[in-house]
Scaffold this active site. Sequence first.
Site, PDB file in Angstrom:
ATOM      1  N   GLY A 137       0.752  -1.247   0.000  1.00  0.00           N
ATOM      2  CA  GLY A 137       0.000   0.000   0.000  1.00  0.00           C
ATOM      3  C   GLY A 137       0.779   1.292   0.000  1.00  0.00           C
ATOM      4  O   GLY A 137       0.179   2.368  -0.128  1.00  0.00           O
ATOM      5  N   GLU A 159       3.918  -6.713   1.325  1.00  0.00           N
ATOM      6  CA  GLU A 159       3.313  -7.042   0.018  1.00  0.00           C
ATOM      7  C   GLU A 159       3.174  -5.801  -0.855  1.00  0.00           C
ATOM      8  O   GLU A 159       2.077  -5.432  -1.251  1.00  0.00           O
ATOM      9  CB  GLU A 159       1.902  -7.615   0.233  1.00  0.00           C
ATOM     10  CG  GLU A 159       1.798  -8.833   1.100  1.00  0.00           C
ATOM     11  CD  GLU A 159       0.347  -9.155   1.481  1.00  0.00           C
ATOM     12  OE1 GLU A 159      -0.563  -8.333   1.213  1.00  0.00           O
ATOM     13  OE2 GLU A 159       0.133 -10.231   2.041  1.00  0.00           O
ATOM     14  N   TYR A 203     -10.928   5.842 -11.053  1.00  0.00           N
ATOM     15  CA  TYR A 203     -10.591   6.475  -9.761  1.00  0.00           C
ATOM     16  C   TYR A 203     -10.338   7.966  -9.904  1.00  0.00           C
ATOM     17  O   TYR A 203      -9.761   8.571  -8.985  1.00  0.00           O
ATOM     18  CB  TYR A 203      -9.309   5.859  -9.170  1.00  0.00           C
ATOM     19  CG  TYR A 203      -9.239   4.357  -9.176  1.00  0.00           C
ATOM     20  CD1 TYR A 203     -10.009   3.594  -8.298  1.00  0.00           C
ATOM     21  CD2 TYR A 203      -8.389   3.684 -10.048  1.00  0.00           C
ATOM     22  CE1 TYR A 203      -9.925   2.211  -8.302  1.00  0.00           C
ATOM     23  CE2 TYR A 203      -8.305   2.306 -10.058  1.00  0.00           C
ATOM     24  CZ  TYR A 203      -9.081   1.579  -9.185  1.00  0.00           C
ATOM     25  OH  TYR A 203      -8.995   0.207  -9.186  1.00  0.00           O
ATOM     26  N   CYS A 257     -16.195   4.643 -27.251  1.00  0.00           N
ATOM     27  CA  CYS A 257     -17.457   5.375 -27.415  1.00  0.00           C
ATOM     28  C   CYS A 257     -18.138   5.675 -26.088  1.00  0.00           C
ATOM     29  O   CYS A 257     -19.257   5.220 -25.844  1.00  0.00           O
ATOM     30  CB  CYS A 257     -18.374   4.572 -28.300  1.00  0.00           C
ATOM     31  SG  CYS A 257     -17.595   4.314 -29.888  1.00  0.00           S
ATOM     32  N   TYR A 269      -1.256  -1.528 -12.015  1.00  0.00           N
ATOM     33  CA  TYR A 269      -2.701  -1.459 -12.248  1.00  0.00           C
ATOM     34  C   TYR A 269      -3.006  -0.811 -13.597  1.00  0.00           C
ATOM     35  O   TYR A 269      -4.012  -0.141 -13.755  1.00  0.00           O
ATOM     36  CB  TYR A 269      -3.408  -0.738 -11.091  1.00  0.00           C
ATOM     37  CG  TYR A 269      -3.050  -1.348  -9.749  1.00  0.00           C
ATOM     38  CD1 TYR A 269      -3.477  -2.630  -9.426  1.00  0.00           C
ATOM     39  CD2 TYR A 269      -2.239  -0.673  -8.824  1.00  0.00           C
ATOM     40  CE1 TYR A 269      -3.117  -3.225  -8.228  1.00  0.00           C
ATOM     41  CE2 TYR A 269      -1.868  -1.262  -7.626  1.00  0.00           C
ATOM     42  CZ  TYR A 269      -2.312  -2.530  -7.332  1.00  0.00           C
ATOM     43  OH  TYR A 269      -1.944  -3.127  -6.152  1.00  0.00           O
TER      44      TYR A 269
HETATM   45  N1  LLP Z   1      -1.814  -6.776  -0.398  1.00  0.00           N
HETATM   46  C1  LLP Z   1      -3.155  -6.855  -0.513  1.00  0.00           C
HETATM   47  C2  LLP Z   1      -3.887  -7.801   0.312  1.00  0.00           C
HETATM   48  C3  LLP Z   1      -3.835  -5.992  -1.412  1.00  0.00           C
HETATM   49  O1  LLP Z   1      -5.161  -6.075  -1.512  1.00  0.00           O
HETATM   50  C4  LLP Z   1      -3.096  -5.084  -2.200  1.00  0.00           C
HETATM   51  C5  LLP Z   1      -3.761  -4.195  -3.160  1.00  0.00           C
HETATM   52  C6  LLP Z   1      -1.696  -5.063  -2.054  1.00  0.00           C
HETATM   53  C7  LLP Z   1      -1.087  -5.912  -1.138  1.00  0.00           C
HETATM   54  C8  LLP Z   1      -0.809  -4.148  -2.850  1.00  0.00           C
HETATM   55  O2  LLP Z   1      -1.064  -2.809  -2.620  1.00  0.00           O
HETATM   56  P1  LLP Z   1      -0.109  -1.719  -3.306  1.00  0.00           P
HETATM   57  O3  LLP Z   1       1.250  -1.826  -2.677  1.00  0.00           O
HETATM   58  O4  LLP Z   1      -0.059  -2.020  -4.746  1.00  0.00           O
HETATM   59  O5  LLP Z   1      -0.772  -0.436  -3.018  1.00  0.00           O
HETATM   60  N2  LLP Z   1      -6.489  -0.880  -8.839  1.00  0.00           N
HETATM   61  C9  LLP Z   1      -6.198   0.104  -7.815  1.00  0.00           C
HETATM   62  C10 LLP Z   1      -5.395  -0.465  -6.662  1.00  0.00           C
HETATM   63  C11 LLP Z   1      -6.030  -1.672  -5.994  1.00  0.00           C
HETATM   64  C12 LLP Z   1      -5.203  -2.237  -4.872  1.00  0.00           C
HETATM   65  C13 LLP Z   1      -5.774  -3.530  -4.381  1.00  0.00           C
HETATM   66  N3  LLP Z   1      -5.016  -4.210  -3.363  1.00  0.00           N
HETATM   67  C14 LLP Z   1      -5.493   1.300  -8.475  1.00  0.00           C
HETATM   68  O6  LLP Z   1      -5.313   1.307  -9.685  1.00  0.00           O
HETATM   69  O7  LLP Z   1      -5.154   2.263  -7.791  1.00  0.00           O
END
Ligand code: LLP
Length: 421
Positions: A239, A275, A318, A346, A375
């Site tokens: 995150g 993660e 978003y 479209c 993403y």
């Molecule tokens: N771990 C879990 C359990 C998660 O659900 C996620 C992301 C991550 C790790 C990784 O998070 P990151 O480090 O990438 O922030 N499609 C959206 C983002 C969805 C994130 C979902 N879960 C976007 O384009 O902003």
Amino acid sequence: MDHFLYRDGELFAEDVPVADIAAAVGTPFYLYSTATLTRHYQLFDDALDGMEHMVCYAMKAASNQAILKTLADLGAGMDVVSGGEYARAKAAGVPGERIVFSGVGKTRAEIRAALEGGIRQFNVESEPELLVISEIAASLGKTAPITVRVNPDVDAKTHAKIATGKSENKFGIPIAKARAVYAEAAALPGIDVIGIDVHIGSQLTDLEPYELAYRKVADLTEQLRADGHNIRRLDLGGGLGIPYTRSNEAPPLPSDYGALIKRTVGHLGCEIEIEPGRLIAGNAGILVSRVIYVKEGEGRNFLILDGAMNDLIRPAMYDAHHDIVPVVEPDAGVEQQPYDIVGPVCESGDTFAKNRMMPPLRAGDLVAFRSAGAYGAVMASEYNTRPLVPEVLAKCDQFAVIRQRPDFDEIINRDTIPPWL
Ligand code: LLP
């Protein structure tokens, strides 16, 4: 920091001119930098130096096997959220012992496949899921290592669609119920309770929510140990946010985040997992697209690109901002002008940016969407029967197509006409 820089007035990916790749591959396409992926992985690995740890890349961010192998070769584990991701990680050569299975709705088939193929741990998100894992593991004569994902009820202060750590979100088990669930888990056959998991959201640009969540996890670790559980691993989720603009954003660095982890849970002696997805892949990828037309509208000019919302959904979904830059560097002092930057799909939602100040552009010019590595390609679709956007990986002066653009026959031949038609 990334490795997409102008050199002599032209955008490069590492040592390769982006325009050369566009000429070879056609547009639109995603382009990743090996050096940037490597650097970002290394920042996390270094941030946790001194603690036993594993950086489990959240492969949902960008899951091409070439990216997975690049990271796995550096020592990364993988965080997967579906049977498909599990199979993809295995296909890229990641051993089961380095794969963590997250996700709120793991099916029986997914759980069985992971137990048979080897798994580092399941991050359990509900009591019914716990019972199913126990049943399947026992029936296979195996033991499933598990953590329970706790929901700490912390506001991650991010976009509502990607916040996961509040009690109203579907994720995890309320932290207040955790002790009861751990007691239940410990009594089940086929289950080895090894730790705690938490993930509060994505694109966090402030460390405070992490501090609150990890302190709660530290307290829970001590309570659970007092209850007799051998808590020896903490999965602290992903995150950490990235800068999406070059100007004023300065989200916390992985080193700050690592220091926070050490400060909040370091004294517990647990192995640490994280993660991250976005911070590893986000600024390691761009989407390259070509201007099809410049259209004069009522009081505005539209830049119509050959890339569209099906290739990069984040702005439509978003309201996300992506910097868009010309591949040929504008001359210093050139006057910028406002454009609405859109794709050919479209619907009006197929708008990447409104009133975006850009140097003057013409049909045929190339542009690059920055920060599109996470993403981006993974959320692409074939809406409007537009071929799934290809992916290219650069490394020093080499590049390789790591996912081909399908031709129309490949797409169309996936349909089957029933015999009655
Ligand atoms: N771990 C879990 C359990 C998660 O659900 C996620 C992301 C991550 C790790 C990784 O998070 P990151 O480090 O990438 O922030 N499609 C959206 C983002 C969805 C994130 C979902 N879960 C976007 O384009 O902003």
